[in-house]
Design an enzyme around this catalytic site. Structure first.
Site, short mmCIF file in Angstrom:
data_model
loop_
_atom_site.label_atom_id
_atom_site.label_comp_id
_atom_site.label_asym_id
_atom_site.label_seq_id
_atom_site.Cartn_x
_atom_site.Cartn_y
_atom_site.Cartn_z
CB SER A 230 -44.61 -31.82 30.74
OG SER A 230 -45.06 -33.01 30.86
CG ASP A 420 -43.66 -34.04 38.66
OD1 ASP A 420 -44.63 -34.50 38.67
OD2 ASP A 420 -42.97 -33.64 37.57
CB CYS A 423 -41.37 -34.70 34.67
SG CYS A 423 -42.03 -35.32 33.15
CG HIS A 477 -45.88 -31.87 36.18
ND1 HIS A 477 -44.78 -32.66 35.70
CD2 HIS A 477 -46.49 -31.68 34.78
CE1 HIS A 477 -44.68 -32.76 34.42
NE2 HIS A 477 -45.95 -32.20 33.99
#
Length: 505
Positions: A230, A420, A423, A477
């Site tokens: 992240s 995800d 991102c 994610h």
């Protein structure tokens, strides 16, 4: 669901050097400017609060700043204090044999900042690589990954712990660090120790690693890797560059940096924000008419303000973030309740994951005492203060330093769970391909191979030289949480230099 926490507002100081007369036109323009800053600040605070609520976390404090405590007057810059502990005292091996450590490092370039960390020696061999894990946010504690992703333990619904069969300590000696200052169990006695950019963040981590290896000289010879996910897509390249620079200049202990890996990271924000419409259209989150509207009305301004941020920095980076964030918000407005960390799932209200058990566990007096955490200090899961302090760092392009690392033969792995949104793999794929280095064309022409785990396809891999890109199947994610076996195999193969060998044409 936990009740909503109370957050303190971040106080920002804007300094202007100009001469003005107190004319009505100036008063009007100043009023409008102040209104804009107020709205922008409230928007950023809301983003931070939404992040916390989505994980079912409720920190009592917005940041760990402790003032007026005489017990903290003995601050010694550069001092590292560490103790061994066991969360599973009833099981073998013993506390001494287990090799689980927790400690504090007093940051030298600070008034009174103390950085908290965990260190878990490998369950395999002490000769395994040393790996540092950095959690994003910005401003979230590393313990979220430790207990829900790739640490030695998994936390159960009754807040007890069991061994994680796929913990990354199966193949590495792993560090989890609460950073930047004010995050997790890290704290300071002074507000000025809150970091605002990657220079401050990377210098603190470099100083910590120097002292860590002094305290653990038997690990200096081991290969060293930087990992995280992240917003750590910002931290990781900055730290890799800082270590590489320190090694070249013979600044202290040479850290045996072999590579760095970013999972579902935010690294080149301008490219990644502009990739949202493509990912959303491909995954049927928006219609073609929605796509055309977003790309014509919102993307150009995002691109323009991002360039301004790169050129001018400062307030222009706040403007870029606010502009580009509209792309993401427009997509979410068409998908009410979607879990933007994993588009296969829906959130229940604001709740997308329930990580509340780790908050309960870490704030018990017995656990804090075992870890050497002072009484009265609460674990700050995600700090709104740290999150807001990094706002002008958010739109900075941290990919610019990666080509030099690749040219020096330092390995880089970008991996991303395919489900995800925030991102997403496509945005990461675009900036990785856009990097200008000697192997750019060859990487772009590389054959996509299947990443295979236990005979089953677990993703797709592209590699050339020191650069690898892995798209992980059936993961969002947090890849180590969604696909723990594949994530551990990825780490083992990559650090051993044979990631491609676990792939098939």
């Amino acid at each position: 669901m936990a009740s909503s926490p109370t957050f303190s507002k971040l106080s920002l100081c804007f300094v202007f050097f100009f001469f003005v007369s107190l004319s009505p036109s100036y008063a009007t323009s100043r009023f409008l400017h102040d209104q804009f800053l107020s709205r922008a600040l409230n928007t950023r605070q809301s983003r931070a609060e939404n992040l916390i609520r989505s994980l079912n976390l409720s920190p009592k404090q917005s940041v760990n700043i402790i003032k007026g405590d005489a017990d903290l007057d003995d601050f010694v810059p550069g001092k590292l204090v560490e103790k061994k502990f066991s969360f599973l005292a009833a099981s073998n091996p013993s506390v001494q044999d287990l090799g689980h450590h927790a400690g504090y490092y007093s940051l030298p370039n600070s008034v009174g900042a103390r950085m908290f960390y965990f260190f878990f020696e490998s369950r395999g061999s002490k000769d395994d690589p040393v790996v540092i894990w950095l959690t994003g946010g910005p401003g979230c504690g590393s313990e979220i990954a430790l207990f829900y992703e790739n640490g030695p333990f998994q936390i159960t619904n009754n807040s007890s712990l069991v061994w994680n069969d796929y913990g990354w300590d199966q193949a590495s000696n792993i560090l989890f660090v609460d950073q930047p200052t004010g995050t997790g169990f890290s704290y300071s006695t002074d507000d000025s120790d809150i970091r605002h950019d990657e220079t401050g963040v990377s210098n603190d981590l470099y100083d910590f690693l120097q002292e860590f290896f002094k305290a653990h000289p038997n690990f200096v010879k081991n290969d060293f890797y930087i990992t995280g996910e992240s917003y750590a897509g910002h931290y990781i390249p900055a730290l890799a560059s800082r270590i590489n620079q320190g090694n070249k200049k013979a600044q202290g202990i040479k850290i045996n940096l072999k590579g760095f890996a970013i999972g579902n990271g935010l690294t080149n924000s301008g490219v990644q924000y502009q990739a949202y419409p493509d990912f959303a259209l491909d995954n049927k989150l928006i219609s073609k008419s929605d796509y055309d509207q977003i790309t014509s009305d919102l993307v150009p301004d995002c691109a323009k303000t991002t360039k301004s941020c790169e050129s001018n920095g400062g307030d222009s980076c706040d403007s870029a973030l606010d502009s580009c964030q509209q792309i993401f918000q427009q997509i979410l407005s068409n998908n009410e309740g979607i879990n933007y960390y994993d588009i296969r799932k829906q959130c229940e209200g604001s709740l997308c994951y329930d990580f509340s058990n780790v908050e309960k566990l870490l704030n018990t007096p017995e656990v804090k005492n075992a870890l050497g955490v002072r009484k009265g200090l609460d674990w700050v899961s995600c700090s709104t203060t740290v999150h807001q302090a990094m706002s002008q760092d958010w739109m900075r392009n941290l990919a610019v330093g990666i080509p030099a690392l690749l040219e020096d033969g330092i390995k880089f792995l970008a991996y991303a769970g395919e489900e995800d949104l925030i991102c997403n793999w496509l945005g990461n794929w675009k900036w990785v391909n856009a990097m200008e280095w000697s192997g750019q064309k060859s990487f772009g022409a590389s054959r996509t191979k299947s990443f295979v785990v236990d005979g089953a396809e677990a993703g797709s891999l592209n590699s050339y030289g020191p650069l690898s890109f892995l798209k992980v199947s059936k993961a969002g994610h947090m890849v180590p949480m969604d696909q723990p076996k594949a994530a551990l195999q990825m780490l083992k193969s990559w650090t051993a230099g044979n990631l491609g060998a676990t792939s098939e044409n």
